[in-house]
Each structure stands twice: as C-alpha cells, then as structure tokens.
Enzyme design. Structure first.
Site, PDB file in Angstrom:
ATOM      1  N   CYS A  56       0.861  -1.185   0.000  1.00 15.01           N
ATOM      2  CA  CYS A  56       0.000   0.000   0.000  1.00 15.01           C
ATOM      3  C   CYS A  56       0.898   1.237   0.000  1.00 15.01           C
ATOM      4  O   CYS A  56       2.117   1.132   0.165  1.00 15.01           O
ATOM      5  CB  CYS A  56      -0.865  -0.005   1.249  1.00 15.01           C
ATOM      6  SG  CYS A  56       0.157   0.024   2.738  1.00 15.01           S
ATOM      7  N   HIS A  88       5.487  -4.978   8.797  1.00 14.96           N
ATOM      8  CA  HIS A  88       5.538  -6.347   9.290  1.00 14.96           C
ATOM      9  C   HIS A  88       5.833  -7.337   8.164  1.00 14.96           C
ATOM     10  O   HIS A  88       4.946  -8.030   7.677  1.00 14.96           O
ATOM     11  CB  HIS A  88       4.219  -6.693  10.001  1.00 14.96           C
ATOM     12  CG  HIS A  88       4.120  -6.058  11.350  1.00 14.96           C
ATOM     13  ND1 HIS A  88       2.923  -5.771  11.970  1.00 14.96           N
ATOM     14  CD2 HIS A  88       5.086  -5.663  12.210  1.00 14.96           C
ATOM     15  CE1 HIS A  88       3.168  -5.226  13.156  1.00 14.96           C
ATOM     16  NE2 HIS A  88       4.477  -5.145  13.312  1.00 14.96           N
ATOM     17  N   CYS A 123       2.251   6.013   8.868  1.00 16.91           N
ATOM     18  CA  CYS A 123       1.405   6.215   7.681  1.00 16.91           C
ATOM     19  C   CYS A 123       0.491   7.414   7.916  1.00 16.91           C
ATOM     20  O   CYS A 123      -0.113   7.542   8.986  1.00 16.91           O
ATOM     21  CB  CYS A 123       0.562   4.964   7.416  1.00 16.91           C
ATOM     22  SG  CYS A 123      -0.588   5.209   6.055  1.00 16.91           S
ATOM     23  N   GLU A 181       0.064  -0.399  16.261  1.00 12.34           N
ATOM     24  CA  GLU A 181      -0.774   0.759  15.904  1.00 12.34           C
ATOM     25  C   GLU A 181      -1.686   1.145  17.059  1.00 12.34           C
ATOM     26  O   GLU A 181      -1.903   2.336  17.327  1.00 12.34           O
ATOM     27  CB  GLU A 181      -1.604   0.449  14.642  1.00 12.34           C
ATOM     28  CG  GLU A 181      -2.428   1.669  14.211  1.00 12.34           C
ATOM     29  CD  GLU A 181      -3.347   1.399  13.043  1.00 12.34           C
ATOM     30  OE1 GLU A 181      -2.983   0.606  12.145  1.00 12.34           O
ATOM     31  OE2 GLU A 181      -4.444   2.000  13.026  1.00 12.34           O
ATOM     32  N   SER A 208       1.196  -9.462  10.878  1.00 13.22           N
ATOM     33  CA  SER A 208       0.600  -8.413  10.044  1.00 13.22           C
ATOM     34  C   SER A 208      -0.917  -8.490  10.161  1.00 13.22           C
ATOM     35  O   SER A 208      -1.545  -9.448   9.713  1.00 13.22           O
ATOM     36  CB  SER A 208       1.033  -8.618   8.588  1.00 13.22           C
ATOM     37  OG  SER A 208       0.133  -7.976   7.713  1.00 13.22           O
ATOM     38  N   SER A 209      -1.492  -7.467  10.783  1.00 14.57           N
ATOM     39  CA  SER A 209      -2.940  -7.476  11.039  1.00 14.57           C
ATOM     40  C   SER A 209      -3.733  -7.599   9.749  1.00 14.57           C
ATOM     41  O   SER A 209      -4.637  -8.425   9.629  1.00 14.57           O
ATOM     42  CB  SER A 209      -3.320  -6.187  11.791  1.00 14.57           C
ATOM     43  OG  SER A 209      -4.699  -6.088  11.934  1.00 14.57           O
ATOM     44  N   ASN A 210      -3.385  -6.794   8.743  1.00 16.61           N
ATOM     45  CA  ASN A 210      -4.224  -6.816   7.536  1.00 16.61           C
ATOM     46  C   ASN A 210      -4.094  -8.140   6.793  1.00 16.61           C
ATOM     47  O   ASN A 210      -5.040  -8.591   6.153  1.00 16.61           O
ATOM     48  CB  ASN A 210      -3.924  -5.593   6.655  1.00 16.61           C
ATOM     49  CG  ASN A 210      -2.693  -5.773   5.809  1.00 16.61           C
ATOM     50  OD1 ASN A 210      -2.782  -6.307   4.713  1.00 16.61           O
ATOM     51  ND2 ASN A 210      -1.541  -5.371   6.310  1.00 16.61           N
TER      52      ASN A 210
END
Ligand code: SF4
Length: 327
Positions: free
Chosen positions: A26, A55, A110, A140, A237-239
């Site tokens: 991203c 991550h 970000c 985060e 990695s959360s996403n």
C-alpha cells in the site's frame, strides 16, 4: 494462459490461479520503506529503525543489508545516529524522548494512521471519552492509545466487549478504529456500540484505510471460486491475518498464510481446479512471484487477475527528505 516453458513437456496438471487485485504494498508501506532507504542514502549507514518498519521479514532483511538496524526501543539507539519510527505509529512519549535526547528522527507513521491520531486528539479536546476498536498489543493500537493520557481511551476488541465494556458515565463518547481491521467485523462492533450508545460520535470518514478495504474486497470477489486461498503475509501483520479470515468467511474452504514461496505446501493444491492468491499490504510483489514459481514446480498455471479497484494514491516523504541537504 501462463505456461512454464517446459510445462507441456513435463505434462503437469493444470491449476487455475485467481490473482486478487489490489494486493500487496500500500502507499503507507511504500513510503515507510522509501524513508529508510532515503535516510541511508543521505546520512549513511547505520540508520536505526524503531520496530519492524513494516511487518514483513523479507523487507526488514533487505533493509538490514542496506544498513538499517532494527531495535525495539529508543534506548538502543546511540545519540549520534538517525532513527526512523515505523509505519504503525508511536505513542507521543517516543518523539518526546527522542527530542529530549536531541536525536535526529524521521517519522514513517502512515498518514492514514496519523489521521486517526488527530481524530483522537480532537475528541479528547472536546471532552469525549474514546472507544478505540482494535487489537490489544498491536503497535498501531499502542501508538494510538499513546496519543492521549492513560484512562481516556477504552480498547474494544469485539462486539461482546462493545456491549459490556465499562465506560465513564456522564461524558460524551466517540469511537475510532485501527486502520487494518476486518470491515465486516467492525461493522458489527460499531452496530453494537450504536445500539448501546445511540449518541456516540463516529469518524467523519472511515478509519479503516483504503488499502485494507480494497484488499478484503478483492479477496471476497474470488473467494467463492477458489478451493484454496494463499495469502502472502506475516503472522504479525494485522491486515494479512484479516485476509485469511475474510477468504474463509466469504466461502473459500481453506485459506493459508505463507511468508515465502518455499513455505507453501504444494500438496494442499493437489487435485484442486482453482486457487486464489493475494498478499497483505506489507508483502512485496516479488513474494507473490515466488509463490507462483513454487506452484509451477508441480502445476501448469492458468492465471487470471481479478481487479476490483485501481489504486493511485501515493504519500509524500517527510519534509526533511524532500530537499537535498544535511540534517
Ligand atoms: S495498511 Fe493502510 S494504514 Fe496501514 S500503512 Fe497501508 S495505507 Fe497506511
């Protein structure tokens, strides 16, 4: 059709691969990596980075080879070295401590995480108690909660907590969210909050970022055509974790996460007609290529890319890196 040069000769079984689009990097991850690379170019190695910049081990190791040193806390950074804060954001105490020590620091948070930090501050200034929807311990969440004094933010991890978590009485409430949550889970949690607190203030615009939203939508678009979903990403990695969940909930019988091509157990795809492949926001495209190369060891691939959104967003580097000159 995408055929390995000798696929016909080897008579490998055919496997349809649906590539989710968008996938992978991203704009926030891209910017964070460029900040470290540009800092090394300008100021020379080593450049210290507090926490994994994003991550992904592959990214971290490639930056290490260029001269980055990753640490968990500022006290591991010498006084005369530049330090970069990771894309996930940091509590206010971190830049405060860096300033106190007169460290030269660059903030790779970000801009979409910084936006949530500003929202939190505005709610606090207006006397609102904040409910932060997110995952305990994720950097985060630690960073967002650390924008405000202790006790002014309550973490809400799921709909059950939304219904029962104790909140201070007699003060207005507002909610904000982590940027990388499951869109569907968050909808349920917000519904539970609104039912319990009809007057609660909501973000003016969704806190879950465009990249998280698009990657989940892309996985949903292919999930019910795929018998297996391979998510390239990291377990912290959360996403990426959300993409595994979203795939299974959207009808894919099985979803697995791999960090590298070599991690993929090819027997999982034996006998299948169609699989899906995607990547979390911190996984570079070269790792998707690795997975495809790995699959070609045993299958003749027929690749179809299914794109649900075009992404053109980019973020500027911090001011200190936009112009040439010494720090
Ligand atoms: S996933 Fe979203 S919030 Fe996180 S770095 Fe990427 S764009 Fe920013």
């Amino acid at each position: 059709m995408d055929l390995h040069p000798d696929a016909h000769e080897r008579n490998l079984p055919r496997l349809n691969v649906l590539l989710a689009g968008p996938r992978g990097f991203c704009a926030g991850v891209d910017r964070a990596i460029k900040i470290v690379e540009e800092a090394i170019r300008r100021y020379g190695a080593p450049v210290y980075v507090r926490h994994e910049i994003v991550h992904n081990r592959f990214v971290v190791e490639s930056l290490e080879r260029q001269g980055a040193i990753f640490v968990e806390e500022l006290d591991e950074v010498p006084d005369d070295a530049p330090v970069v804060f990771s894309a996930h954001g940091v509590p206010k105490s971190v830049p405060a401590e860096a300033s106190r020590r007169k460290l030269f620091y660059l903030d790779a948070t970000c801009p979409l995480v910084s936006k949530v930090h500003r929202e939190a501050e505005q709610h606090f200034t207006r006397g609102r108690h904040i409910l932060l929807i997110g995952h305990a311990g994720h950097p985060e969440v630690v960073g967002t909660m650390g924008q405000l004094p202790e006790g002014t933010v309550t973490l809400i991890e799921d709909a059950a907590q939304a219904r029962t978590a104790p909140v201070p009485g007699g003060v207005p409430l507002a909610f904000i969210t982590q940027t990388t949550l499951s869109v569907d889970d968050t909808t349920d949690i917000v519904a539970a909050l609104r039912e319990r607190f009809p007057e609660i203030h909501a973000p003016a615009k969704e806190d879950i970022c465009y990249a998280t939203t698009n990657r989940q939508a892309a996985v949903k678009a292919i999930a019910n055509r795929a018998e297996l979903m391979v998510v390239v990403g990291a377990p912290n990695s959360s996403n990426s974790l959300r993409l595994v969940e979203v795939a299974e909930r959207a009808g894919c019988p099985r979803a697995v996460m791999v960090q590298r091509g070599r991690d993929l157990d090819l027997s999982l795809a034996e006998g299948l007609a169609t699989i899906g492949v995607t990547a979390g926001a911190s996984a570079p495209e070269v790792l998707v290529e690795e997975v495809l190369t790995r699959l070609r060891e045993r299958f003749t691939l027929v690749i179809e890319e299914v794109v649900v959104a075009e992404e053109t967003i980019t973020f500027k580097l911090p001011g200190a890196l936009q112009t040439e000159g010494a720090r």
